[in-house]
Design a protein around this motif. Sequence first.
Motif, PDB file in Angstrom:
ATOM      1  N   GLY A  95       0.827  -1.202   0.000  1.00  0.00           N
ATOM      2  CA  GLY A  95       0.000   0.000   0.000  1.00  0.00           C
ATOM      3  C   GLY A  95       0.856   1.244   0.000  1.00  0.00           C
ATOM      4  O   GLY A  95       1.737   1.411  -0.842  1.00  0.00           O
ATOM      5  N   ALA A  96       0.620   2.124   0.979  1.00  0.00           N
ATOM      6  CA  ALA A  96       1.419   3.342   1.124  1.00  0.00           C
ATOM      7  C   ALA A  96       2.367   3.251   2.310  1.00  0.00           C
ATOM      8  O   ALA A  96       2.950   4.253   2.714  1.00  0.00           O
ATOM      9  N   SER A  97       2.523   2.060   2.889  1.00  0.00           N
ATOM     10  CA  SER A  97       3.417   1.893   4.034  1.00  0.00           C
ATOM     11  C   SER A  97       4.871   1.843   3.588  1.00  0.00           C
ATOM     12  O   SER A  97       5.188   1.352   2.508  1.00  0.00           O
ATOM     13  N   ASP A  98       5.765   2.331   4.469  1.00  0.00           N
ATOM     14  CA  ASP A  98       7.198   2.303   4.197  1.00  0.00           C
ATOM     15  C   ASP A  98       7.760   0.902   4.430  1.00  0.00           C
ATOM     16  O   ASP A  98       7.090   0.029   4.967  1.00  0.00           O
ATOM     17  N   GLY A  99       9.041   0.745   4.073  1.00  0.00           N
ATOM     18  CA  GLY A  99       9.789  -0.433   4.469  1.00  0.00           C
ATOM     19  C   GLY A  99       9.684  -1.605   3.518  1.00  0.00           C
ATOM     20  O   GLY A  99       9.123  -1.511   2.427  1.00  0.00           O
ATOM     21  N   ARG A 100      10.230  -2.726   3.982  1.00  0.00           N
ATOM     22  CA  ARG A 100      10.214  -3.972   3.226  1.00  0.00           C
ATOM     23  C   ARG A 100       9.673  -5.078   4.122  1.00  0.00           C
ATOM     24  O   ARG A 100      10.002  -5.152   5.302  1.00  0.00           O
ATOM     25  N   PRO A 101       8.866  -5.981   3.569  1.00  0.00           N
ATOM     26  CA  PRO A 101       8.230  -7.003   4.406  1.00  0.00           C
ATOM     27  C   PRO A 101       9.161  -8.163   4.736  1.00  0.00           C
ATOM     28  O   PRO A 101      10.005  -8.559   3.936  1.00  0.00           O
ATOM     29  N   ASP A 102       9.009  -8.681   5.925  1.00  0.00           N
ATOM     30  CA  ASP A 102       9.576  -9.961   6.326  1.00  0.00           C
ATOM     31  C   ASP A 102       8.760 -10.451   7.511  1.00  0.00           C
ATOM     32  O   ASP A 102       8.058  -9.670   8.164  1.00  0.00           O
ATOM     33  N   GLU A 103       8.842 -11.730   7.808  1.00  0.00           N
ATOM     34  CA  GLU A 103       7.967 -12.324   8.810  1.00  0.00           C
ATOM     35  C   GLU A 103       8.119 -11.676  10.179  1.00  0.00           C
ATOM     36  O   GLU A 103       7.124 -11.343  10.841  1.00  0.00           O
ATOM     37  N   ALA A 104       9.346 -11.482  10.625  1.00  0.00           N
ATOM     38  CA  ALA A 104       9.568 -10.922  11.953  1.00  0.00           C
ATOM     39  C   ALA A 104       9.002  -9.507  12.061  1.00  0.00           C
ATOM     40  O   ALA A 104       8.371  -9.156  13.066  1.00  0.00           O
ATOM     41  N   SER A 105       9.214  -8.696  11.028  1.00  0.00           N
ATOM     42  CA  SER A 105       8.727  -7.318  11.060  1.00  0.00           C
ATOM     43  C   SER A 105       7.205  -7.252  11.009  1.00  0.00           C
ATOM     44  O   SER A 105       6.584  -6.450  11.720  1.00  0.00           O
ATOM     45  N   LEU A 106       6.588  -8.098  10.186  1.00  0.00           N
ATOM     46  CA  LEU A 106       5.126  -8.090  10.105  1.00  0.00           C
ATOM     47  C   LEU A 106       4.510  -8.512  11.431  1.00  0.00           C
ATOM     48  O   LEU A 106       3.500  -7.957  11.865  1.00  0.00           O
ATOM     49  N   GLY A 107       5.112  -9.476  12.093  1.00  0.00           N
ATOM     50  CA  GLY A 107       4.618  -9.875  13.405  1.00  0.00           C
ATOM     51  C   GLY A 107       4.770  -8.771  14.428  1.00  0.00           C
ATOM     52  O   GLY A 107       3.844  -8.494  15.211  1.00  0.00           O
ATOM     53  N   ALA A 108       5.930  -8.115  14.437  1.00  0.00           N
ATOM     54  CA  ALA A 108       6.160  -7.013  15.379  1.00  0.00           C
ATOM     55  C   ALA A 108       5.227  -5.845  15.090  1.00  0.00           C
ATOM     56  O   ALA A 108       4.730  -5.183  16.018  1.00  0.00           O
ATOM     57  N   ASP A 109       4.971  -5.573  13.817  1.00  0.00           N
ATOM     58  CA  ASP A 109       4.054  -4.494  13.451  1.00  0.00           C
ATOM     59  C   ASP A 109       2.632  -4.803  13.913  1.00  0.00           C
ATOM     60  O   ASP A 109       1.906  -3.907  14.356  1.00  0.00           O
ATOM     61  N   ALA A 110       2.224  -6.061  13.809  1.00  0.00           N
ATOM     62  CA  ALA A 110       0.883  -6.447  14.259  1.00  0.00           C
ATOM     63  C   ALA A 110       0.734  -6.221  15.763  1.00  0.00           C
ATOM     64  O   ALA A 110      -0.301  -5.717  16.234  1.00  0.00           O
ATOM     65  N   ILE A 111       1.753  -6.583  16.509  1.00  0.00           N
ATOM     66  CA  ILE A 111       1.713  -6.352  17.954  1.00  0.00           C
ATOM     67  C   ILE A 111       1.681  -4.858  18.250  1.00  0.00           C
ATOM     68  O   ILE A 111       0.947  -4.405  19.140  1.00  0.00           O
ATOM     69  N   ALA A 112       2.455  -4.073  17.512  1.00  0.00           N
ATOM     70  CA  ALA A 112       2.465  -2.625  17.713  1.00  0.00           C
ATOM     71  C   ALA A 112       1.095  -2.018  17.435  1.00  0.00           C
ATOM     72  O   ALA A 112       0.640  -1.128  18.160  1.00  0.00           O
ATOM     73  N   LEU A 113       0.424  -2.490  16.397  1.00  0.00           N
ATOM     74  CA  LEU A 113      -0.910  -1.998  16.085  1.00  0.00           C
ATOM     75  C   LEU A 113      -1.880  -2.356  17.206  1.00  0.00           C
ATOM     76  O   LEU A 113      -2.666  -1.513  17.656  1.00  0.00           O
ATOM     77  N   TYR A 114      -1.828  -3.598  17.649  1.00  0.00           N
ATOM     78  CA  TYR A 114      -2.705  -4.026  18.751  1.00  0.00           C
ATOM     79  C   TYR A 114      -2.466  -3.162  19.991  1.00  0.00           C
ATOM     80  O   TYR A 114      -3.420  -2.674  20.612  1.00  0.00           O
ATOM     81  N   ASP A 115      -1.205  -2.959  20.359  1.00  0.00           N
ATOM     82  CA  ASP A 115      -0.891  -2.180  21.557  1.00  0.00           C
ATOM     83  C   ASP A 115      -1.318  -0.726  21.397  1.00  0.00           C
ATOM     84  O   ASP A 115      -1.774  -0.095  22.362  1.00  0.00           O
ATOM     85  N   HIS A 116      -1.174  -0.194  20.187  1.00  0.00           N
ATOM     86  CA  HIS A 116      -1.633   1.171  19.903  1.00  0.00           C
ATOM     87  C   HIS A 116      -3.134   1.291  20.157  1.00  0.00           C
ATOM     88  O   HIS A 116      -3.600   2.232  20.812  1.00  0.00           O
ATOM     89  N   VAL A 117      -3.880   0.319  19.660  1.00  0.00           N
ATOM     90  CA  VAL A 117      -5.333   0.350  19.834  1.00  0.00           C
ATOM     91  C   VAL A 117      -5.709   0.120  21.296  1.00  0.00           C
ATOM     92  O   VAL A 117      -6.571   0.809  21.848  1.00  0.00           O
ATOM     93  N   ARG A 118      -5.063  -0.833  21.934  1.00  0.00           N
ATOM     94  CA  ARG A 118      -5.386  -1.144  23.324  1.00  0.00           C
ATOM     95  C   ARG A 118      -5.118   0.046  24.240  1.00  0.00           C
ATOM     96  O   ARG A 118      -5.892   0.317  25.173  1.00  0.00           O
ATOM     97  N   THR A 119      -4.057   0.789  23.977  1.00  0.00           N
ATOM     98  CA  THR A 119      -3.744   1.966  24.795  1.00  0.00           C
ATOM     99  C   THR A 119      -4.826   3.021  24.674  1.00  0.00           C
ATOM    100  O   THR A 119      -5.206   3.661  25.669  1.00  0.00           O
ATOM    101  N   ARG A 120      -5.341   3.207  23.477  1.00  0.00           N
ATOM    102  CA  ARG A 120      -6.329   4.257  23.237  1.00  0.00           C
ATOM    103  C   ARG A 120      -7.754   3.818  23.531  1.00  0.00           C
ATOM    104  O   ARG A 120      -8.620   4.648  23.786  1.00  0.00           O
ATOM    105  N   ARG A 121      -7.990   2.522  23.490  1.00  0.00           N
ATOM    106  CA  ARG A 121      -9.339   2.019  23.758  1.00  0.00           C
ATOM    107  C   ARG A 121      -9.243   0.818  24.704  1.00  0.00           C
ATOM    108  O   ARG A 121      -9.462  -0.327  24.306  1.00  0.00           O
ATOM    109  N   PRO A 122      -8.898   1.079  25.952  1.00  0.00           N
ATOM    110  CA  PRO A 122      -8.609  -0.022  26.886  1.00  0.00           C
ATOM    111  C   PRO A 122      -9.791  -0.925  27.171  1.00  0.00           C
ATOM    112  O   PRO A 122      -9.600  -2.078  27.569  1.00  0.00           O
TER     113      PRO A 122
END
Length: 261
Positions: free
Chosen positions: A107-134
């Motif tokens: 899409g419009a996201s930066d970077g290059r994909p790999d399994e470890a990064s995609l997993g870490a990004d998924a956790i970051a997204l979850y934590d971002h949402v959880r912080t704002r909508r506990p």
Amino acid sequence: MAFRSPRMVATAVTLIGIYGLLCLLLFLQQSSLIYMPQYTRARVSETDFELPRADGVILRGWLVAPDQPDVLLYFGGNAEQIGHLRADALALFPGHAVFLVAYRGYGASDGRPDEASLGADAIALYDHVRTRRPQARIAVVGRSLGSGVAAFLAGQRDVDRLVLVTPFDSMTEVAAHHYPWLPVRWLLRERYESARHLAGHSGPVLVVRAGRDSIVPAARTDALAAALPVPPRILDLPDADHNVDLRNPAILASLRAFLTR
């Protein structure tokens, strides 16, 4: 001692060399064989959501129906233009604010994909949402490649509901099906071991199975379902291929029933 002509020896050496070269190419080029971001390009100006990462990469995507009480994180297929789901997201995932965030390099996201990064990004997204909508319940949907990302996330965080569309137990096993003449179990770095990641997951799971899937064999979906500690709900589409339409009435009804309790 059997007689071997120089020509036979040369032929054998050539064939072994070609086989070794194919193995080397698979090892070195596997990222380009696995990831297909070129089909998903989007302009930054077309997105409405950004998630900066610690390594400087910015993930971008869309947020649909932000006023809904619960949250759904959607991880798309390999060549899926997830922005196209915006029009149908509320019908597909009722009662949920839907985050459609492109993988890095997609899409419009930066970077290059790999399994470890995609997993870490998924956790970051979850934590971002959880912080704002506990207080929100967070459901996760993963499709094809995204089922591997979703499985990893569900193994690391508390996921209220998990939907896996045409998933697999392991990308290594899928690759071994398609390339039985190559030692892919030794060569693959990107393994997406979904069955292993979900070994401790006890929440509700809905699996969408395509009986005529030419990319993820139905046997690999069955293997994942059998490995889950709690038997999942299975929507079996015996005549469907890999690219199932989520607006299919059977899928739509199952999604609504599963997500709306």
